[in-house]
Scaffold this motif. Structure first.
Motif, PDB file in Angstrom:
ATOM      1  N   LEU B 178       0.830  -1.210   0.000  1.00 48.04           N
ATOM      2  CA  LEU B 178       0.000   0.000   0.000  1.00 48.04           C
ATOM      3  C   LEU B 178       0.864   1.260   0.000  1.00 48.04           C
ATOM      4  CD1 LEU B 178      -2.823  -1.072   2.476  1.00 48.04           C
ATOM      5  CD2 LEU B 178      -3.125  -0.539   0.053  1.00 48.04           C
ATOM      6  N   GLN B 179       1.970   1.206   0.726  1.00 44.16           N
ATOM      7  CA  GLN B 179       2.890   2.361   0.755  1.00 44.16           C
ATOM      8  C   GLN B 179       3.421   2.671  -0.637  1.00 44.16           C
ATOM      9  OE1 GLN B 179       5.844   0.927   3.454  1.00 44.16           O
ATOM     10  NE2 GLN B 179       4.933   1.895   5.245  1.00 44.16           N
ATOM     11  N   ARG B 180       3.687   1.606  -1.394  1.00 39.86           N
ATOM     12  CA  ARG B 180       4.319   1.807  -2.710  1.00 39.86           C
ATOM     13  C   ARG B 180       3.310   1.948  -3.846  1.00 39.86           C
ATOM     14  NH1 ARG B 180       7.645  -1.802  -0.164  1.00 39.86           N
ATOM     15  NH2 ARG B 180       6.869  -3.658  -1.199  1.00 39.86           N
ATOM     16  N   GLN B 181       2.004   1.798  -3.564  1.00 35.78           N
ATOM     17  CA  GLN B 181       1.027   1.908  -4.652  1.00 35.78           C
ATOM     18  C   GLN B 181       0.761   3.371  -4.970  1.00 35.78           C
ATOM     19  OE1 GLN B 181      -2.688  -0.251  -4.368  1.00 35.78           O
ATOM     20  NE2 GLN B 181      -3.312   0.482  -6.383  1.00 35.78           N
ATOM     21  N   SER B 182       1.313   3.813  -6.077  1.00 35.66           N
ATOM     22  CA  SER B 182       1.222   5.231  -6.418  1.00 35.66           C
ATOM     23  C   SER B 182       1.289   5.404  -7.924  1.00 35.66           C
ATOM     24  CB  SER B 182       2.408   5.935  -5.744  1.00 35.66           C
ATOM     25  OG  SER B 182       2.516   7.246  -6.220  1.00 35.66           O
ATOM     26  N   PRO B 183       0.681   6.493  -8.468  1.00 38.95           N
ATOM     27  CA  PRO B 183       0.783   6.732  -9.912  1.00 38.95           C
ATOM     28  C   PRO B 183       2.212   7.086 -10.327  1.00 38.95           C
ATOM     29  CG  PRO B 183      -0.893   8.138  -8.900  1.00 38.95           C
ATOM     30  CD  PRO B 183      -0.136   7.502  -7.792  1.00 38.95           C
ATOM     31  N   VAL B 184       3.027   7.486  -9.330  1.00 39.85           N
ATOM     32  CA  VAL B 184       4.424   7.844  -9.621  1.00 39.85           C
ATOM     33  C   VAL B 184       5.344   7.197  -8.587  1.00 39.85           C
ATOM     34  CG1 VAL B 184       6.094   9.747  -9.805  1.00 39.85           C
ATOM     35  CG2 VAL B 184       3.749  10.097 -10.558  1.00 39.85           C
ATOM     36  N   LEU B 185       6.322   6.458  -9.066  1.00 45.76           N
ATOM     37  CA  LEU B 185       7.360   5.955  -8.168  1.00 45.76           C
ATOM     38  C   LEU B 185       8.627   6.715  -8.524  1.00 45.76           C
ATOM     39  CD1 LEU B 185       6.566   2.130  -8.275  1.00 45.76           C
ATOM     40  CD2 LEU B 185       6.218   3.672  -6.356  1.00 45.76           C
ATOM     41  N   LYS B 186       9.121   7.474  -7.572  1.00 46.68           N
ATOM     42  CA  LYS B 186      10.241   8.368  -7.864  1.00 46.68           C
ATOM     43  C   LYS B 186      11.525   7.603  -8.198  1.00 46.68           C
ATOM     44  CE  LYS B 186       8.611  12.134  -5.010  1.00 46.68           C
ATOM     45  NZ  LYS B 186       8.681  12.702  -3.681  1.00 46.68           N
ATOM     46  N   PHE B 251     -12.685   5.262  -4.800  1.00 43.81           N
ATOM     47  CA  PHE B 251     -11.899   4.345  -3.960  1.00 43.81           C
ATOM     48  C   PHE B 251     -10.408   4.635  -4.146  1.00 43.81           C
ATOM     49  CE2 PHE B 251     -10.366  -0.299  -3.629  1.00 43.81           C
ATOM     50  CZ  PHE B 251     -10.290  -0.263  -2.247  1.00 43.81           C
ATOM     51  N   TYR B 252      -9.984   4.755  -5.395  1.00 45.73           N
ATOM     52  CA  TYR B 252      -8.565   4.959  -5.694  1.00 45.73           C
ATOM     53  C   TYR B 252      -8.103   6.379  -5.342  1.00 45.73           C
ATOM     54  CZ  TYR B 252      -4.208   5.076  -8.378  1.00 45.73           C
ATOM     55  OH  TYR B 252      -2.899   5.213  -8.765  1.00 45.73           O
ATOM     56  N   LEU B 253      -8.864   7.376  -5.785  1.00 49.87           N
ATOM     57  CA  LEU B 253      -8.434   8.760  -5.548  1.00 49.87           C
ATOM     58  C   LEU B 253      -8.429   9.124  -4.059  1.00 49.87           C
ATOM     59  CD1 LEU B 253     -10.033  10.778  -8.500  1.00 49.87           C
ATOM     60  CD2 LEU B 253      -7.613  10.360  -8.086  1.00 49.87           C
ATOM     61  N   GLU B 254      -9.435   8.616  -3.338  1.00 46.76           N
ATOM     62  CA  GLU B 254      -9.486   8.935  -1.901  1.00 46.76           C
ATOM     63  C   GLU B 254      -8.378   8.214  -1.134  1.00 46.76           C
ATOM     64  OE1 GLU B 254     -12.209  11.423  -0.555  1.00 46.76           O
ATOM     65  OE2 GLU B 254     -11.239  11.629  -2.489  1.00 46.76           O
ATOM     66  N   PHE B 255      -7.987   7.045  -1.632  1.00 46.29           N
ATOM     67  CA  PHE B 255      -6.836   6.353  -1.040  1.00 46.29           C
ATOM     68  C   PHE B 255      -5.583   7.215  -1.217  1.00 46.29           C
ATOM     69  CE2 PHE B 255      -3.040   3.879  -2.363  1.00 46.29           C
ATOM     70  CZ  PHE B 255      -2.667   3.378  -1.122  1.00 46.29           C
ATOM     71  N   LEU B 256      -5.390   7.715  -2.443  1.00 41.96           N
ATOM     72  CA  LEU B 256      -4.212   8.543  -2.719  1.00 41.96           C
ATOM     73  C   LEU B 256      -4.227   9.827  -1.886  1.00 41.96           C
ATOM     74  CD1 LEU B 256      -3.837   8.322  -6.621  1.00 41.96           C
ATOM     75  CD2 LEU B 256      -2.580   7.030  -4.894  1.00 41.96           C
ATOM     76  N   VAL B 259      -5.211   8.321   2.519  1.00 44.89           N
ATOM     77  CA  VAL B 259      -4.497   7.247   3.227  1.00 44.89           C
ATOM     78  C   VAL B 259      -3.003   7.225   2.919  1.00 44.89           C
ATOM     79  CG1 VAL B 259      -4.457   4.749   3.667  1.00 44.89           C
ATOM     80  CG2 VAL B 259      -6.621   5.896   3.145  1.00 44.89           C
ATOM     81  N   GLN B 260      -2.665   7.415   1.646  1.00 40.20           N
ATOM     82  CA  GLN B 260      -1.252   7.280   1.287  1.00 40.20           C
ATOM     83  C   GLN B 260      -0.319   8.242   1.993  1.00 40.20           C
ATOM     84  OE1 GLN B 260       0.890   7.394  -2.095  1.00 40.20           O
ATOM     85  NE2 GLN B 260       1.039   5.166  -2.209  1.00 40.20           N
ATOM     86  N   PRO B 261      -0.719   9.508   2.190  1.00 42.65           N
ATOM     87  CA  PRO B 261       0.193  10.405   2.915  1.00 42.65           C
ATOM     88  C   PRO B 261       0.533   9.883   4.319  1.00 42.65           C
ATOM     89  CG  PRO B 261      -1.553  11.657   1.869  1.00 42.65           C
ATOM     90  CD  PRO B 261      -1.916  10.223   1.712  1.00 42.65           C
TER      91      PRO B 261
END
Lengths: 38, 304
Positions: B178-186, B251-256, B259-261
């Motif tokens: 979940l920590q690494r699920q992102s539209p951008v991985l730096k 579901f996806y946008l609200e997670f980003l 939750v993700q921060p």
């Protein structure tokens, strides 16, 4: 075919058609299931 | 008959979660604008970047490459041949033909040449084939991009992929994923920046774009993906989406957004170069080099 309009659609003679479209003999029908996975 | 919201011509596409009906031309324009907005919103890359699109021959990766090209980005392709019989042959053929039509370069890596093909690896691995395949694709995408001098890797992951992965990770509370699920991985630690410009586009929208753009894509599914849990999760989410349009996107946008921060603050993954190949890993030896060691021990590798 047990498909949902959420992820599948039908193309008749190259045109995307709606659910109430009637096909006739000789029409080229293509059912596209967009779900992929793995 | 629905009419296009932009020009009142006959609509060919209706998007329930956007409550939007569009004709062919306005749908293509809508799709490309959405891709462009996603790239900008998540600061994925600019027109100065050299982008390597991970191409499978399927609708998502070819639609992505097509849209990026039309939007004026410098995008070449990377195809990884998995060695899965006719499926891989057909996929490579379609990817090559598409690259030719676009006038862009398609780089090809064959797993058989660098490790072993998926059918052979499946025999020695206990993990599902999709897990082995994903692991190898990520490794060779990153290695290939670095060797070829690309600053960004773009993959065709769409909203259905992302929301199904999210659901799977939430169901097992897999915080690491979940920590690494992102539209951008730096970029950093040996990794090239990885982005998902189709993350707000559904699978159906991507298939419609491919069809209406006359893209010749592989419709067959990988024979090893039959029964994959990701497909089951997508079908479950589709049932909810049908009753409540917009659920997947929310579901996806609200997670980003929410939750993700919080999860990012907890992230403490330390990476170092693999002692064998030099690619980034959390242990001493990376998963691909460990796989190669198991392959040699099994006696099934090409060099054994």
């Amino acid at each position: 075919m047990n498909l949902s309009r959420e992820y599948a659609f039908v193309v008749v003679n190259g045109e995307v058609v709606e659910e109430d479209f009637y096909i006739k003999e000789g029409d080229q029908v293509r059912v596209i299931n967009a779900v992929s996975g793995g | 008959m629905k009419r296009c919201a932009k020009c009142s011509q006959k609509a060919v596409v209706y998007l329930p979660h956007h409550r939007l009906a569009l004709c062919k031309d306005h749908y293509l324009e809508w799709f490309e604008r959405r891709v462009e907005r996603t790239i900008k919103e998540f600061r994925m890359f600019s027109r100065e970047d050299r982008v390597l699109v991970a191409v499978s021959g399927g609708k998502d990766s070819l639609s992505l490459w097509h849209a990026l090209h039309k939007l004026g980005y410098q995008a070449d392709g990377l195809y990884i041949n998995l060695g899965i019989g006719d499926y891989s042959k057909l996929s490579e053929e379609k990817a090559k033909k598409f690259a030719q039509g676009l006038g862009r370069t398609l780089h090809v890596i064959r797993l058989k040449d660098v490790v072993e093909d998926i059918p052979t690896l499946k025999e020695i691995e206990k993990r599902p084939a999709c897990s082995v395949c994903g692991n190898l694709k990520r490794y060779y995408m990153n290695k290939g991009a670095k060797e070829l001098g690309f600053s960004v890797i773009a993959t065709g992951h769409n909203l259905d992929d992302e929301s199904a992965t999210l659901m799977g990770n939430v169901l097992s509370w897999n915080l690491g994923y979940l920590q690494r699920q992102s539209p951008v991985l730096k970029e950093g630690n040996g990794f090239v920046k990885k982005v998902k410009p189709l993350c707000l586009i559904t699978e159906k929208e991507s298939a419609l774009y491919a069809l209406l753009s006359n893209i010749d894509f592989v419709e067959e599914e990988c024979p090893y993906s039959v029964g994959a849990s990701s497909i089951e999760q997508k079908l479950l989410l589709s049932q909810i989406e049908e009753k409540s349009p917009g659920t997947k996107l929310r579901f996806y946008l609200e997670f980003l957004r929410k939750v993700q921060p919080l999860l990012r603050q907890e992230e403490k993954l330390e990476l170092k170069p693999c002692s064998i190949c030099g690619e980034p890993t959390s242990g001493d030896v990376c998963s691909v080099c460990r796989l190669k060691q198991r392959l040699t021990l099994s006696g099934k590798g090409q060099g054994s």
